[in-house]
Scaffold this active site. Structure first.
Site, PDB file in Angstrom:
ATOM      1  N   ARG A 146      -3.783  -4.537   5.216  1.00  0.00           N
ATOM      2  CA  ARG A 146      -3.490  -4.341   3.795  1.00  0.00           C
ATOM      3  C   ARG A 146      -2.024  -4.528   3.414  1.00  0.00           C
ATOM      4  O   ARG A 146      -1.730  -4.894   2.287  1.00  0.00           O
ATOM      5  CB  ARG A 146      -3.945  -2.944   3.363  1.00  0.00           C
ATOM      6  CG  ARG A 146      -5.444  -2.721   3.494  1.00  0.00           C
ATOM      7  CD  ARG A 146      -5.814  -1.442   2.770  1.00  0.00           C
ATOM      8  NE  ARG A 146      -7.214  -1.084   2.947  1.00  0.00           N
ATOM      9  CZ  ARG A 146      -7.782  -0.044   2.335  1.00  0.00           C
ATOM     10  NH1 ARG A 146      -7.063   0.705   1.527  1.00  0.00           N
ATOM     11  NH2 ARG A 146      -9.048   0.245   2.533  1.00  0.00           N
ATOM     12  N   HIS A 196      -4.315   1.956   7.203  1.00  0.00           N
ATOM     13  CA  HIS A 196      -2.910   2.208   6.892  1.00  0.00           C
ATOM     14  C   HIS A 196      -2.229   2.692   8.166  1.00  0.00           C
ATOM     15  O   HIS A 196      -2.868   3.313   9.030  1.00  0.00           O
ATOM     16  CB  HIS A 196      -2.748   3.274   5.811  1.00  0.00           C
ATOM     17  CG  HIS A 196      -3.189   2.840   4.456  1.00  0.00           C
ATOM     18  ND1 HIS A 196      -3.909   3.665   3.612  1.00  0.00           N
ATOM     19  CD2 HIS A 196      -3.022   1.685   3.780  1.00  0.00           C
ATOM     20  CE1 HIS A 196      -4.169   3.024   2.492  1.00  0.00           C
ATOM     21  NE2 HIS A 196      -3.645   1.823   2.563  1.00  0.00           N
ATOM     22  N   ASN A 220     -13.705  11.247   2.269  1.00  0.00           N
ATOM     23  CA  ASN A 220     -13.463  10.014   1.513  1.00  0.00           C
ATOM     24  C   ASN A 220     -12.371   9.172   2.157  1.00  0.00           C
ATOM     25  O   ASN A 220     -11.955   8.158   1.603  1.00  0.00           O
ATOM     26  CB  ASN A 220     -13.092  10.334   0.065  1.00  0.00           C
ATOM     27  CG  ASN A 220     -13.789   9.427  -0.929  1.00  0.00           C
ATOM     28  OD1 ASN A 220     -14.574   8.566  -0.555  1.00  0.00           O
ATOM     29  ND2 ASN A 220     -13.496   9.609  -2.202  1.00  0.00           N
ATOM     30  N   GLU A 253       0.812  -1.215   0.000  1.00  0.00           N
ATOM     31  CA  GLU A 253       0.000   0.000   0.000  1.00  0.00           C
ATOM     32  C   GLU A 253       0.850   1.271   0.000  1.00  0.00           C
ATOM     33  O   GLU A 253       0.363   2.349   0.293  1.00  0.00           O
ATOM     34  CB  GLU A 253      -0.943  -0.007   1.205  1.00  0.00           C
ATOM     35  CG  GLU A 253      -1.924  -1.174   1.210  1.00  0.00           C
ATOM     36  CD  GLU A 253      -3.165  -0.930   0.363  1.00  0.00           C
ATOM     37  OE1 GLU A 253      -3.663   0.201   0.341  1.00  0.00           O
ATOM     38  OE2 GLU A 253      -3.642  -1.900  -0.267  1.00  0.00           O
ATOM     39  N   CYS A 256      -2.216  11.865   3.508  1.00  0.00           N
ATOM     40  CA  CYS A 256      -2.611  10.948   2.433  1.00  0.00           C
ATOM     41  C   CYS A 256      -2.390  11.571   1.065  1.00  0.00           C
ATOM     42  O   CYS A 256      -2.132  10.870   0.086  1.00  0.00           O
ATOM     43  CB  CYS A 256      -4.086  10.573   2.561  1.00  0.00           C
ATOM     44  SG  CYS A 256      -4.410   9.203   3.689  1.00  0.00           S
TER      45      CYS A 256
END
Length: 447
Positions: free
Chosen positions: A212, A247, A363, A174, A369
């Site tokens: 992830r 994350h 979102n 990721e 990010c």
């Protein structure tokens, strides 16, 4: 020759929408099917870039990926013109529409893992695009990511852009959202801290949401970049994953020798070992946020740790600045903690500046990010494609482009219209002309 950290933010595209595709991303799920504002989202992102530029930080950007990704639909058996394909998919397989229109590539922290030249075995800056195989809408990104990085960092004398890892669950990657480089000086050799959610011994039955990042993916990237011997690997706690830390950058952020993290971010045994390795390697400075002051739930809701941790005005790690989302200011416990933090002389974070990125936050992505960090020497910086380095004029131009081409409101049902495809293509065509990129996007090369 000096070395500095450059933030390359993802430029938010005209397809910014809330489809709720990311299981485990609580904000994404909470706002699924809501009406978004692509124009506000892009302008907010650009204003964040302007804020950092005016504060004296070097700022760049990455162009939005082509959406819809018709190439994916063709691989799935649809044929005809791009407009016709969208019409067919809307009628025959409407669940595929949000996937190929996903706005998730705006979060450049997931674009790739980066190793600077001071650390790598060949003295070049290395990039590995993330394969993002855990979710279908993100797994389609890495081919365009690789091409983007090869465009921005084209000079092979200074940069090495690898292909993504094999698209298998064993090597789920990721990107930089699970990696940070710790060092005492950007130009000196540092330590890559790779955080993973699962390895071959992880009991998946104890996880509510997907872990992830895998240890094997992190090891492969460190090996690929020539830093495996010096890398440190640290496992996320199942507690953090189950509360919504999909994350690591939802519960920790680092820069220089400093790691700012939540008390419950990591598995205790793994943390003990990793921190011991970090203490041996550098003058490591952990800054732990106690759960009694900020709960994991509040940390994740406010995205406290998805802030950007930056050097201070003097360029040192002794007086650092946190660029936090306004949601941190609006959360009582987080705001109270931050007020206490900057008054605490035992740690180096001296200032908090709040930025409005609410469209992205809705979102599931905060300030951190939105950016990919790349440590570059002056010589390497001069080799970066100049159109992707920002100044006031370029930001003004991009904002004007957004105001012309982006909708104020976009509902998920709007994605089914072939006319919206035309809007997106027109915007991307104008952007490639603005940036002097020629036929950068695939639809341009097909004409």
């Amino acid at each position: 020759m000096s070395t500095s950290e450059v933030n390359f933010d993802g430029l938010i595209g005209p397809n910014h929408n809330y489809s709720g595709l990311a299981f485990g991303n609580l904000a994404s799920s909470r706002n699924a099917k809501n009406v978004s504002s692509p124009r506000q989202a892009a302008l907010q992102g650009l204003e964040k870039m302007r804020t950092l530029h005016r504060l004296g930080y070097r700022q760049g950007f990455l162009p939005p990926q082509l959406r819809p990704d018709i190439k994916v639909l063709r691989r799935l058996g649809f044929s005809g013109s791009d407009r016709n394909i969208i019409g067919k998919v809307a009628r025959q397989a409407p669940a595929l529409i949000p996937m190929v229109y996903s706005a998730s590539s705006m979060w450049a922290a997931n674009a790739a893992t980066v190793t600077p030249s001071a650390d790598s075995n060949d003295g070049r800056v290395h990039f590995t695009p993330a394969n993002l195989v855990t979710t279908a809408h993100r797994a389609i990104e890495h081919e365009q990511t690789q091409r983007c990085l090869q465009t921005v960092f084209a000079d092979k004398k200074y940069f090495s852009v690898h292909s993504a890892l094999p698209p298998q669950a064993r090597f789920a990657d990721e990107g930089a959202a699970n990696h940070t480089r710790l060092t005492t000086d950007y130009g000196q050799r540092g330590v890559g801290l790779y955080v993973y959610g699962r390895d071959m011994h992880t009991d998946a039955t104890k996880l509510k949401f997907p872990a992830r990042q895998t240890l094997e993916a992190s090891e492969a990237i460190a090996r690929q970049h020539g830093v495996l011997d010096s890398a440190v690997f640290l496992q996320q706690s199942s507690t953090a994953i189950n509360v919504g830390a999909f994350h690591n950058d939802v519960v920790a952020v680092g820069n220089g020798p400093v790691l700012f993290f939540h008390e419950q971010a990591f598995q205790p045994d793994s943390q003990k070992q990793a921190f011991a390795e970090l203490y041996r390697a550098i003058p490591f400075q952990p800054v732990c946020v106690p759960a009694e002051k900020v709960s994991l739930s509040d940390a994740i809701t406010s995205y406290l740790f998805n802030s950007q941790l930056l050097v201070g005005d003097d360029g040192s790690f002794d007086s650092m600045r946190l660029i936090a989302p306004t949601e941190c200011r609006d959360n009582d416990s987080v705001n109270r903690y931050l007020s206490e933090l900057v008054d605490d002389p035992s740690q180096p974070i001296r200032e908090v500046k709040f930025v409005d990125v609410r469209q992205s936050m809705s979102n599931g992505g905060g300030p951190a990010c939105l950016r990919l960090r790349v440590a570059l020497t002056d010589e390497e910086l001069s080799a970066v494609h100049p159109e992707f380095l920002l100044d006031e004029q370029k930001i003004d131009q991009l904002q004007q482009w957004v105001k012309i081409h982006y909708r104020e409101e976009l509902a998920p049902c709007d994605l089914k219209s072939p006319d919206f495809l035309n809007e997106c293509y027109t915007a991307f065509d104008e952007l490639s002309q603005l940036l002097k990129l020629g036929s950068y996007y695939e639809f341009q090369r097909e004409c």
